[in-house]
Every structure is written in C-alpha cells, then in structure tokens.
Design a protein around this motif. Structure first.
Motif, PDB file in Angstrom:
ATOM      1  N   UNK A  53       0.833  -1.200   0.000  1.00  0.00           N
ATOM      2  CA  UNK A  53       0.000   0.000   0.000  1.00  0.00           C
ATOM      3  C   UNK A  53       0.871   1.254   0.000  1.00  0.00           C
ATOM      4  N   UNK A  54       1.987   1.224   0.718  1.00  0.00           N
ATOM      5  CA  UNK A  54       2.911   2.366   0.673  1.00  0.00           C
ATOM      6  C   UNK A  54       3.488   2.520  -0.737  1.00  0.00           C
ATOM      7  N   UNK A  55       3.711   1.407  -1.416  1.00  0.00           N
ATOM      8  CA  UNK A  55       4.198   1.460  -2.800  1.00  0.00           C
ATOM      9  C   UNK A  55       3.156   2.093  -3.721  1.00  0.00           C
ATOM     10  N   UNK A  56       1.879   1.768  -3.507  1.00  0.00           N
ATOM     11  CA  UNK A  56       0.813   2.370  -4.322  1.00  0.00           C
ATOM     12  C   UNK A  56       0.769   3.878  -4.120  1.00  0.00           C
ATOM     13  N   UNK A  57       0.955   4.315  -2.875  1.00  0.00           N
ATOM     14  CA  UNK A  57       0.976   5.747  -2.588  1.00  0.00           C
ATOM     15  C   UNK A  57       2.183   6.401  -3.268  1.00  0.00           C
ATOM     16  N   UNK A  58       3.345   5.754  -3.173  1.00  0.00           N
ATOM     17  CA  UNK A  58       4.555   6.305  -3.792  1.00  0.00           C
ATOM     18  C   UNK A  58       4.430   6.356  -5.311  1.00  0.00           C
ATOM     19  N   UNK A  59       3.875   5.307  -5.916  1.00  0.00           N
ATOM     20  CA  UNK A  59       3.710   5.284  -7.370  1.00  0.00           C
ATOM     21  C   UNK A  59       2.758   6.400  -7.811  1.00  0.00           C
ATOM     22  N   UNK A  60       1.691   6.638  -7.054  1.00  0.00           N
ATOM     23  CA  UNK A  60       0.772   7.710  -7.442  1.00  0.00           C
ATOM     24  C   UNK A  60       1.437   9.075  -7.307  1.00  0.00           C
ATOM     25  N   UNK A  61       2.318   9.243  -6.311  1.00  0.00           N
ATOM     26  CA  UNK A  61       3.049  10.511  -6.174  1.00  0.00           C
ATOM     27  C   UNK A  61       4.010  10.706  -7.351  1.00  0.00           C
ATOM     28  N   UNK A  62       4.680   9.637  -7.750  1.00  0.00           N
ATOM     29  CA  UNK A  62       5.588   9.705  -8.906  1.00  0.00           C
ATOM     30  C   UNK A  62       4.786   9.993 -10.169  1.00  0.00           C
ATOM     31  N   UNK A  63       3.642   9.351 -10.308  1.00  0.00           N
ATOM     32  CA  UNK A  63       2.756   9.551 -11.458  1.00  0.00           C
ATOM     33  C   UNK A  63       2.338  11.013 -11.552  1.00  0.00           C
ATOM     34  N   UNK A  64       1.932  11.595 -10.423  1.00  0.00           N
ATOM     35  CA  UNK A  64       1.513  12.989 -10.408  1.00  0.00           C
ATOM     36  C   UNK A  64       2.688  13.920 -10.726  1.00  0.00           C
ATOM     37  N   UNK A  65       3.857  13.630 -10.150  1.00  0.00           N
ATOM     38  CA  UNK A  65       5.040  14.453 -10.423  1.00  0.00           C
ATOM     39  C   UNK A  65       5.423  14.375 -11.902  1.00  0.00           C
ATOM     40  N   UNK A  66       5.349  13.190 -12.487  1.00  0.00           N
ATOM     41  CA  UNK A  66       5.667  13.037 -13.905  1.00  0.00           C
ATOM     42  C   UNK A  66       4.689  13.822 -14.775  1.00  0.00           C
ATOM     43  N   UNK A  67       3.419  13.802 -14.402  1.00  0.00           N
ATOM     44  CA  UNK A  67       2.422  14.574 -15.164  1.00  0.00           C
ATOM     45  C   UNK A  67       2.698  16.068 -15.057  1.00  0.00           C
ATOM     46  N   UNK A  68       3.079  16.517 -13.857  1.00  0.00           N
ATOM     47  CA  UNK A  68       3.413  17.932 -13.687  1.00  0.00           C
ATOM     48  C   UNK A  68       4.642  18.319 -14.503  1.00  0.00           C
ATOM     49  N   UNK A  69       5.665  17.477 -14.490  1.00  0.00           N
ATOM     50  CA  UNK A  69       6.879  17.769 -15.268  1.00  0.00           C
ATOM     51  C   UNK A  69       6.595  17.760 -16.763  1.00  0.00           C
TER      52      UNK A  69
END
Length: 169
Positions: A53-69
């Motif tokens: 579950x912590x990995x799912x949270x981290x992946x979604x944060x990376x996903x959001x950061x990638x979309x912002x970049x």
C-alpha cells in the motif's frame, strides 16, 4: 468550445487517476495497520500489505510528479481549443490505478495459497495489464520481473521459514 477547468497546470482528468490511486493506497494502508507486521521466524500478515500500500501511494506521487513535469515542459501558450484537443487524445485511464490496486489485492488473496513468488508474479501480471500493457511478451516480462524480484527479496531479506513457494513444494 468549452474550456475544461484546470487545477494549477493539470486538468481535473489528469489529476483524477493518481489522486484516486493514492486515496485507495491510503485506505489499504489504514487497513493494513490493523494487522500484525512482525518479522522473525514468521512474517505478520500486515507486513506485505503495508509495503504494497505504501508502494501504491509512492507510485501515485511519482505519477503525479511526472504529469506535472510533462505539463511544465509543454509549450506554455496554448489556446483553449488546443487544450481540448490534447485532453481528447490523452485522457488518463483509471485502469492503471485499478490495475495497481487489483495487483495488491490479488497478492494479498493469493499469498496464503501460492506463496510469495507466485503471488508476486500474479500481482505483476495484473498491474502490468492495468498499466496498459497488452502484448503477451510485455506481460510475460512484467510477470517474470515480479517473480524474480520476489525471489531476490525472499532469498536475501526474509528469514528461512518464509513461505516462498506454494504449500507442498
């Protein structure tokens, strides 16, 4: 033509999938916190649930950061019609988040019967499909990578009594 609202530089549809995935990851993490997560001779049932579950949270944060970049790298001056055309072409898919969390759920359900390695391979297969991989070679590579990662963790980090294989092997 109607202009879609955006929050910051991302439109609402671009935010929906990673935010939804993070919310489900947080909910799964809260549920996992109710399970014992000890290590030693045996592994508590909540340990992998917490990690996944912590990995799912981290992946979604990376996903959001990638979309912002990606959005920041795009040309800043675009017309509303260009934004609508871009959104029509690249709508974020909820199947990625559902596939990731479905992989987590499949792992939790399959682990008692299949063991760590097969359950991890199943989780990788479902997550890969959810991420949009539909080619058999790509899915096989994801599944193999998940199984090899679990084997590596099982042989190097977990105690000797850890269930790596299905019962009876």
């Amino acid at each position: 033509m109607r202009h879609r609202r955006s929050i910051g530089r991302l439109s609402r549809p671009e935010l929906a999938a990673p935010v939804f995935t993070a919310a489900l990851g947080i909910a799964f993490h809260a549920l996992a916190m109710t399970q014992p997560a000890w290590m030693g001779e045996r592994i508590g049932p909540g340990l992998f649930a917490r990690w996944l579950s912590a990995s799912a949270i981290a992946v979604s944060a990376i996903w959001l950061a990638a979309a912002l970049l990606k959005r920041a790298a795009a040309a800043p001056a675009r017309h509303a019609a260009d934004d609508d055309a871009h959104l029509a072409q690249a709508k974020p898919s909820a199947t990625a988040g559902i596939g990731l969390l479905g992989g987590v759920a499949a792992f939790a359900l399959a682990f008692p019967a299949l063991g760590l390695i097969a359950a991890s391979a199943l989780a990788a297969l479902i997550s890969g499909w959810g991420a949009g991989e539909r080619r058999p070679v790509g899915l096989a590579a994801s599944t193999l990578a998940g199984a090899l990662a679990a084997l590596g963790v099982g042989l190097t980090l977990l105690p000797p009594g850890a269930r790596l294989w299905p019962q009876g092997l």
